[in-house]
Design an enzyme around this catalytic site. Structure first.
Site, PDB file in Angstrom:
ATOM      1  N   LYS A  52       0.506  -4.787  -2.228  1.00  0.00           N
ATOM      2  CA  LYS A  52       0.763  -3.724  -1.257  1.00  0.00           C
ATOM      3  C   LYS A  52       1.263  -4.304   0.059  1.00  0.00           C
ATOM      4  O   LYS A  52       1.995  -3.635   0.810  1.00  0.00           O
ATOM      5  CB  LYS A  52      -0.487  -2.880  -1.043  1.00  0.00           C
ATOM      6  CG  LYS A  52      -0.718  -1.825  -2.122  1.00  0.00           C
ATOM      7  CD  LYS A  52      -0.590  -2.377  -3.517  1.00  0.00           C
ATOM      8  CE  LYS A  52      -0.768  -1.444  -4.652  1.00  0.00           C
ATOM      9  NZ  LYS A  52      -0.625  -2.124  -5.960  1.00  0.00           N
ATOM     10  N   GLY A 187       7.200  -0.139 -18.239  1.00  0.00           N
ATOM     11  CA  GLY A 187       7.390   0.930 -17.264  1.00  0.00           C
ATOM     12  C   GLY A 187       6.093   1.550 -16.807  1.00  0.00           C
ATOM     13  O   GLY A 187       6.024   2.755 -16.566  1.00  0.00           O
ATOM     14  N   GLY A 188       5.032   0.729 -16.669  1.00  0.00           N
ATOM     15  CA  GLY A 188       3.764   1.221 -16.145  1.00  0.00           C
ATOM     16  C   GLY A 188       3.651   0.975 -14.649  1.00  0.00           C
ATOM     17  O   GLY A 188       4.638   0.721 -13.958  1.00  0.00           O
ATOM     18  N   TYR A 189       2.424   1.046 -14.133  1.00  0.00           N
ATOM     19  CA  TYR A 189       2.178   0.884 -12.706  1.00  0.00           C
ATOM     20  C   TYR A 189       2.809  -0.400 -12.177  1.00  0.00           C
ATOM     21  O   TYR A 189       3.553  -0.396 -11.181  1.00  0.00           O
ATOM     22  CB  TYR A 189       0.674   0.807 -12.435  1.00  0.00           C
ATOM     23  CG  TYR A 189      -0.116   2.071 -12.640  1.00  0.00           C
ATOM     24  CD1 TYR A 189      -0.824   2.632 -11.590  1.00  0.00           C
ATOM     25  CD2 TYR A 189      -0.201   2.697 -13.879  1.00  0.00           C
ATOM     26  CE1 TYR A 189      -1.592   3.783 -11.756  1.00  0.00           C
ATOM     27  CE2 TYR A 189      -0.948   3.844 -14.070  1.00  0.00           C
ATOM     28  CZ  TYR A 189      -1.642   4.379 -12.997  1.00  0.00           C
ATOM     29  OH  TYR A 189      -2.392   5.523 -13.162  1.00  0.00           O
ATOM     30  N   GLY A 191       5.015  -2.585 -13.488  1.00  0.00           N
ATOM     31  CA  GLY A 191       6.449  -2.705 -13.634  1.00  0.00           C
ATOM     32  C   GLY A 191       7.211  -1.901 -12.599  1.00  0.00           C
ATOM     33  O   GLY A 191       8.188  -2.380 -12.006  1.00  0.00           O
ATOM     34  N   ASP A 318     -12.896  -4.625 -14.885  1.00  0.00           N
ATOM     35  CA  ASP A 318     -11.837  -4.550 -15.876  1.00  0.00           C
ATOM     36  C   ASP A 318     -12.195  -5.185 -17.207  1.00  0.00           C
ATOM     37  O   ASP A 318     -11.491  -4.969 -18.197  1.00  0.00           O
ATOM     38  CB  ASP A 318     -10.570  -5.229 -15.349  1.00  0.00           C
ATOM     39  CG  ASP A 318     -10.020  -4.553 -14.113  1.00  0.00           C
ATOM     40  OD1 ASP A 318     -10.550  -3.494 -13.730  1.00  0.00           O
ATOM     41  OD2 ASP A 318      -9.056  -5.086 -13.526  1.00  0.00           O
ATOM     42  N   HIS A 451      -1.368  20.943  11.901  1.00  0.00           N
ATOM     43  CA  HIS A 451       0.094  21.029  11.762  1.00  0.00           C
ATOM     44  C   HIS A 451       0.742  20.089  12.769  1.00  0.00           C
ATOM     45  O   HIS A 451       0.322  20.032  13.918  1.00  0.00           O
ATOM     46  CB  HIS A 451       0.564  22.456  12.015  1.00  0.00           C
ATOM     47  CG  HIS A 451       2.062  22.583  12.029  1.00  0.00           C
ATOM     48  ND1 HIS A 451       2.807  22.637  10.859  1.00  0.00           N
ATOM     49  CD2 HIS A 451       2.949  22.646  13.047  1.00  0.00           C
ATOM     50  CE1 HIS A 451       4.084  22.740  11.173  1.00  0.00           C
ATOM     51  NE2 HIS A 451       4.202  22.746  12.505  1.00  0.00           N
TER      52      HIS A 451
END
Length: 472
Positions: A52, A187-189, A191, A318, A451
């Site tokens: 990030k 094509g996942g997160y 990639g 994980d 707003h």
């Protein structure tokens, strides 16, 4: 100096392991932590923190190219990227985060062994120390938080390539220059985040994905197709529904030394990113010696209280089945912390279906709730609107994206929600809070938001395109 026996032994210093070790020590339980590579685990060292950080550099390059859209002069419009400075910024932030974890362990009094652990018996672990030698440690309770690593797929010709140009999610972050042409398998997160990042830094990028849609785990076609269109708009080439790929070295004179062949195309790349999944780090643990079973994928199955098939050994993060997110790993710590101090009822990991996720592309793709194809039987209403309806998006020139909510037709409960927008993850978090708190779609529609804010869009999405459907 490490002892021979502890009340608690923690294997791995990830987002669950480090806070767990310090908490155990705070309960006056003698605690040892074993870490194979570096303190703070994947999230800080190879995952969330560095990626990030680099994504932020990519966004700055993107905005610099768009300066004229905002009436700002940016010289001749050329954007130069110093990849070594991008890399160094990433390294500095990682070192800062890692240093904080190291100090936390030291100050708490946890004994830390740097080395690779493997079970000798259900209560005993052998540790091959990184600086040489070997020691044995035993404990009354053992907690496994060893995480996972990038998978290396079996692809014809992969081993014949120049391996310095074959990258995974860790090694790609250490590039000192922008690739000429980056081919991304997957094509996942992972990639998608790296594909967009390096496209913004100046690389030509091609994604090759075996499924007909990107983000196979987030299967709402409307949302996924929206993000796919955005990535194509950014100049990323895609080949979807590719059943297999073969690889070979290009002619030695080529500046693009990697040749990829699919059933429909041949392309040449300077670098190859393998983004085809991750593998749990269980192969070196000798888990059979502790009577711990594994799933066919190598994960450690756990009970609702995170115990393994050996009751005094627990698995977190994980390395166990389920969503491989940092926030899940930290929540595993929360569960164990609660049960360590519980006077009765046990906290479990039987989380409801409102687990959130964010794909940190730009715009972000935040989602909470079950996949579209996994909705339980019932009647539903979906509401969706484009990003061009969001006042904040119009004011900032960030209208790409959309929002979509799925509501139980009978109760008005928000069942699932997705937001593709600059702060899609933050907007999703507001809806997640409403879902947990029992606030239905009408409550969000009628709530007074500041707003102009991104959250204010939650007043309007329920007036967007409305569709009724039934899940049999």
């Amino acid at each position: 100096m490490a002892k021979n026996h502890y009340d608690a032994l923690v294997l791995g210093s990830g987002q669950a392991g480090t806070p767990l070790a310090t908490h155990l020590q705070s309960l006056s339980l003698s605690t040892c932590l074993v870490e194979r590579s570096h303190i703070a685990g994947c999230c800080v060292n190879e995952g969330c923190t560095p990626t990030k950080t680099m994504v932020a550099s990519g966004r700055v390059a993107y905005l610099a190219r768009r300066a004229g859209d905002y009436g700002v002069s940016a010289g001749n419009g050329e954007v130069k990227v110093d990849m070594q400075k991008v890399r160094q910024r990433k390294r500095d932030i990682v070192n800062s985060f890692r240093g904080g974890s190291e100090r936390r362990l030291k100050d708490s009094g946890v004994d830390v062994l740097m080395g690779e652990a493997s079970f000798v018996s259900p209560n005993e672990v052998s540790v091959k120390l990184n600086d040489g030698g070997e020691t044995t440690v035993s404990a009354d309770k053992i907690y496994i938080n060893v995480g996972c690593r990038p998978s290396r797929p079996s692809i014809p010709g992969l081993d014949d390539l120049d391996q310095s140009r074959v990258l995974d999610s860790t090694s790609i972050q250490e590039l000192g220059e922008v690739p000429e042409h980056l081919a991304v398998l997957g094509g996942g997160y992972i990639g998608l985040e790296f594909a967009q990042l390096f496209r913004r830094l100046g690389a030509k990028v091609t994604i090759i994905h075996r499924s007909p849609r990107l983000l196979s785990k987030l299967d709402d076609p409307e949302l996924v197709d929206c993000l796919t269109s955005i990535l194509k708009e950014d100049g990323i080439t895609m080949h979807l529904s590719v059943p297999h790929t073969t690889l070979s070295p290009s002619p030695s004179s080529s500046s693009l030394p990697i040749t990829l062949k699919t059933p429909t195309t041949t392309l040449h790349a300077s670098h190859l990113l393998l983004a085809t999944g991750r593998t749990p780090n269980t192969s070196t643990l000798s888990l059979a010696s502790a009577n711990i079973s594994l799933t066919p994928t190598g994960h450690i199955p756990v009970s609702p209280t995170l115990s393994t098939t050996t009751s005094h050994i627990f698995a977190l993060g994980d390395v166990k089945p389920g969503p491989a997110f940092t926030h899940i790993s930290y929540d595993d710590f929360r569960i164990l912390r609660s049960n360590l101090s519980s006077s009765g009822t046990s906290t479990t990991h039987a989380r409801d279906k409102r687990v959130p996720s964010v794909v940190y592309t730009d715009p972000q793709f935040g989602h909470v709730g079950p996949k579209f194809g996994a909705l339980p039987r019932g009647r539903y209403v979906s509401y969706s609107m484009p990003g061009g309806w969001v006042a904040r998006g119009l004011e900032t020139g960030e209208t790409r994206g959309m929002m979509k909510g799925v509501v139980d037709a009978g109760t008005g409960e928000v069942v699932s929600f997705g937001a593709i927008g600059v702060e899609g993850g933050e907007v999703m978090g507001v809806v997640q809070m409403a879902m947990v708190g029992g606030v239905g779609w009408e409550g969000l529609r009628d709530m007074v938001f500041a707003h102009p804010s991104w959250g204010e869009s939650l007043n309007n999405v329920w007036g967007g395109e409305r569709r009724e459907f039934v899940v049999e």
